[in-house]
Design a protein around this motif. Structure first.
Motif, PDB file in Angstrom:
ATOM      1  N   ASP A  92      34.698  38.822  46.753  1.00  0.00           N
ATOM      2  CA  ASP A  92      35.785  39.357  47.582  1.00  0.00           C
ATOM      3  C   ASP A  92      37.110  38.635  47.335  1.00  0.00           C
ATOM      4  OD1 ASP A  92      35.432  36.887  48.780  1.00  0.00           O
ATOM      5  OD2 ASP A  92      34.818  37.674  50.734  1.00  0.00           O
ATOM      6  N   ASP A  93      37.276  38.074  46.127  1.00  0.00           N
ATOM      7  CA  ASP A  93      38.364  37.131  45.923  1.00  0.00           C
ATOM      8  C   ASP A  93      39.176  37.367  44.653  1.00  0.00           C
ATOM      9  OD1 ASP A  93      39.654  34.760  46.972  1.00  0.00           O
ATOM     10  OD2 ASP A  93      38.721  33.633  45.350  1.00  0.00           O
ATOM     11  N   SER A  94      38.896  38.430  43.906  1.00  0.00           N
ATOM     12  CA  SER A  94      39.598  38.642  42.637  1.00  0.00           C
ATOM     13  C   SER A  94      41.095  38.837  42.814  1.00  0.00           C
ATOM     14  CB  SER A  94      39.019  39.864  41.915  1.00  0.00           C
ATOM     15  OG  SER A  94      37.694  39.650  41.516  1.00  0.00           O
ATOM     16  N   ILE A  95      41.509  39.356  43.951  1.00  0.00           N
ATOM     17  CA  ILE A  95      42.922  39.647  44.171  1.00  0.00           C
ATOM     18  C   ILE A  95      43.786  38.405  44.039  1.00  0.00           C
ATOM     19  CG2 ILE A  95      42.826  39.338  46.691  1.00  0.00           C
ATOM     20  CD1 ILE A  95      44.786  42.072  44.758  1.00  0.00           C
ATOM     21  N   ARG A  96      43.221  37.230  44.240  1.00  0.00           N
ATOM     22  CA  ARG A  96      44.002  35.986  44.149  1.00  0.00           C
ATOM     23  C   ARG A  96      44.355  35.626  42.710  1.00  0.00           C
ATOM     24  NH1 ARG A  96      40.714  31.702  46.246  1.00  0.00           N
ATOM     25  NH2 ARG A  96      42.578  30.380  46.279  1.00  0.00           N
ATOM     26  N   MET A  97      43.804  36.350  41.729  1.00  0.00           N
ATOM     27  CA  MET A  97      44.190  36.126  40.330  1.00  0.00           C
ATOM     28  C   MET A  97      45.534  36.751  39.996  1.00  0.00           C
ATOM     29  SD  MET A  97      40.802  36.645  37.969  1.00  0.00           S
ATOM     30  CE  MET A  97      40.800  38.431  38.185  1.00  0.00           C
ATOM     31  N   LEU A  98      46.008  37.670  40.804  1.00  0.00           N
ATOM     32  CA  LEU A  98      47.145  38.507  40.448  1.00  0.00           C
ATOM     33  C   LEU A  98      48.370  37.730  39.950  1.00  0.00           C
ATOM     34  CD1 LEU A  98      48.493  41.237  40.208  1.00  0.00           C
ATOM     35  CD2 LEU A  98      48.881  41.244  42.681  1.00  0.00           C
ATOM     36  N   PRO A  99      48.773  36.627  40.586  1.00  0.00           N
ATOM     37  CA  PRO A  99      49.969  35.932  40.099  1.00  0.00           C
ATOM     38  C   PRO A  99      49.838  35.341  38.696  1.00  0.00           C
ATOM     39  CG  PRO A  99      49.399  35.231  42.331  1.00  0.00           C
ATOM     40  CD  PRO A  99      48.235  35.998  41.812  1.00  0.00           C
ATOM     41  N   TYR A 100      48.605  35.259  38.192  1.00  0.00           N
ATOM     42  CA  TYR A 100      48.374  34.547  36.930  1.00  0.00           C
ATOM     43  C   TYR A 100      48.042  35.497  35.770  1.00  0.00           C
ATOM     44  CZ  TYR A 100      47.730  31.092  40.596  1.00  0.00           C
ATOM     45  OH  TYR A 100      47.890  30.307  41.728  1.00  0.00           O
ATOM     46  N   ILE A 101      48.216  36.787  35.985  1.00  0.00           N
ATOM     47  CA  ILE A 101      47.839  37.776  34.972  1.00  0.00           C
ATOM     48  C   ILE A 101      49.024  38.107  34.072  1.00  0.00           C
ATOM     49  CG2 ILE A 101      47.050  40.143  34.597  1.00  0.00           C
ATOM     50  CD1 ILE A 101      44.896  38.254  35.665  1.00  0.00           C
ATOM     51  N   ASP A 102      48.775  38.106  32.765  1.00  0.00           N
ATOM     52  CA  ASP A 102      49.755  38.548  31.776  1.00  0.00           C
ATOM     53  C   ASP A 102      49.344  39.952  31.325  1.00  0.00           C
ATOM     54  OD1 ASP A 102      51.315  39.076  29.522  1.00  0.00           O
ATOM     55  OD2 ASP A 102      51.283  36.996  28.843  1.00  0.00           O
ATOM     56  N   PHE A 103      50.045  40.955  31.821  1.00  0.00           N
ATOM     57  CA  PHE A 103      49.656  42.338  31.539  1.00  0.00           C
ATOM     58  C   PHE A 103      49.856  42.699  30.073  1.00  0.00           C
ATOM     59  CE2 PHE A 103      50.390  42.216  36.085  1.00  0.00           C
ATOM     60  CZ  PHE A 103      49.261  42.868  36.565  1.00  0.00           C
ATOM     61  N   ASN A 104      50.766  42.037  29.402  1.00  0.00           N
ATOM     62  CA  ASN A 104      50.957  42.297  27.973  1.00  0.00           C
ATOM     63  C   ASN A 104      49.740  41.864  27.158  1.00  0.00           C
ATOM     64  OD1 ASN A 104      53.509  43.522  27.946  1.00  0.00           O
ATOM     65  ND2 ASN A 104      54.528  41.531  28.143  1.00  0.00           N
ATOM     66  N   VAL A 105      49.064  40.829  27.606  1.00  0.00           N
ATOM     67  CA  VAL A 105      47.848  40.383  26.921  1.00  0.00           C
ATOM     68  C   VAL A 105      46.791  41.485  26.972  1.00  0.00           C
ATOM     69  CG1 VAL A 105      45.882  38.792  27.068  1.00  0.00           C
ATOM     70  CG2 VAL A 105      48.213  37.915  27.204  1.00  0.00           C
ATOM     71  N   ILE A 106      46.646  42.106  28.129  1.00  0.00           N
ATOM     72  CA  ILE A 106      45.670  43.194  28.270  1.00  0.00           C
ATOM     73  C   ILE A 106      46.081  44.375  27.407  1.00  0.00           C
ATOM     74  CG2 ILE A 106      44.575  44.791  29.881  1.00  0.00           C
ATOM     75  CD1 ILE A 106      45.055  42.713  32.097  1.00  0.00           C
ATOM     76  N   LYS A 107      47.353  44.738  27.477  1.00  0.00           N
ATOM     77  CA  LYS A 107      47.835  45.913  26.744  1.00  0.00           C
ATOM     78  C   LYS A 107      47.718  45.746  25.239  1.00  0.00           C
ATOM     79  CE  LYS A 107      51.772  49.066  26.468  1.00  0.00           C
ATOM     80  NZ  LYS A 107      53.108  49.395  27.026  1.00  0.00           N
TER      81      LYS A 107
END
Length: 347
Positions: A92-107
């Protein structure tokens, strides 16, 4: 929008998949259960498994370090040898990752991501980055269940992730299903098959016309975490087929009703083409009936919508479960009470 998602390449035997624990330190809490799931991936699908460094950290360390969880996820996307990423377990805790995500890495590094429940968060990370992902079993709650894969689930994984043919009509699960999981603390139960119950029929709760739309959704409780964040985009839902399901926490029919009223008030509900609902993880027939009536109350009685609603599908917190590809064009057939996926899930 959903039609523009990048579609990852299919998996092949011998490929490497990475395991991440983005929400809860389940692998450290129940290592034998986790290793059993890894073994299934290796033996049943011929995959090489790479466990990311923080995936086996203690539950306390996982909870205290959302940045390290995000680092594992980003590293798995960056690794050119990794062809897919699979969630170890929900939480119930994945949402706390949001500030640390680099969306360009995924794309820039598109690949399969597979998981369900709290992995709904990671699926919406992928959506924001423009990547299709896949709502389906995790290592511990899926691949490690029932001492072997139930054929319905194995077939869905192979058809969705290892094959680039059109998926077509989702055939009825005739294998049976399991409601309750074994006690994960008892390793002697890992090789014990559980009783398979007869699968209840898919029900049509509303609507009288076939519809087509792209698939979007997840676990209802987790979707609430997403609202009013940078990941929430109401345009995803326009002319879409919403797939929703509830967790083992068994939220009451009141919560289901309130959540759907929010979808109505925000304009999402009236823009949908249709809704499919996963089978609740419950043996309580009264609980199930109340959930159905809550859905009917909001969609049909309060909002006067005639969109089709299929109930009791094999996805989410049920075992076995099918793979649901985000953004794939699908069709609800009201006469046959079936879901048809009109394209391949991978390329």
């Amino acid at each position: 929008m959903l039609e523009e998602l990048i579609i990852p390449n299919k998996l092949n035997k011998g490929d490497t998949v990475a395991i991440v624990a983005s929400s809860w330190g389940g692998p450290a809490s129940f290592p034998d259960k986790f290793n059993y799931g890894v073994k299934i991936l290796e033996q049943k699908f011929g995959l090489n498994v790479k466990v990311m460094p923080f995936a086996t950290a203690s539950s306390e360390d996982v909870y205290n370090n959302p940045a390290k969880r995000a680092e594992d996820l980003m590293s798995a996307f960056k690794d050119a040898d990794v062809k897919a990423i699979i969630s170890a377990i929900g939480g119930d805790d994945s949402i706390r990752m949001l500030p640390y995500i680099d969306f360009n890495v995924i794309k820039k590094n598109p690949k399969i991501y597979l998981g369900y429940s709290d992995s709904t968060i990671t699926h919406f990370l992928c959506l924001k980055a423009g990547l299709r992902s896949y709502y389906g079993p995790s290592v511990m709650a899926g691949f490690a269940e029932n001492c072997q894969l139930i054929p319905f689930m194995q077939n869905s994984i192979e058809k969705s992730l290892f094959n680039n043919d059109v998926i077509g009509v989702i055939e009825r699960n005739t294998d049976g299903f399991v409601i309750k999981q074994h006690n994960w603390g008892k390793n002697e139960l890992l090789n014990v098959k559980r009783e398979l119950k007869t699968v209840p029929n898919v029900e049509l709760l509303n609507g009288n016309a076939d519809v087509k739309g792209r698939l979007i959704g997840g676990c209802m409780e987790v979707l609430e975490f997403l609202k009013d964040t940078s990941l929430w985009n109401k345009n995803y839902f326009k002319d879409a087929i919403l797939f929703i399901e509830t967790s083992e926490d068994q939220p009451s029919d009141s919560f289901v009703k309130w959540w759907l009223r929010n979808y109505a008030a925000s304009g999402i509900l009236s823009n949908l083409a249709g809704i499919i609902v996963g089978r609740p993880q419950s043996e309580d027939l009264e609980y199930i009936e109340k959930q159905k009536q809550a859905i009917i109350q909001v969609v049909k009685n309060e909002e006067n919508l005639n969109i089709p609603i299929l109930y009791n599908l094999d996805f989410g917190h049920t075992d076995p479960q099918m793979v649901v590809p985000y953004g794939a064009m699908a069709k609800i057939n009201v006469e046959n009470k079936t879901l048809e996926i009109l394209e391949s899930a991978v390329k």
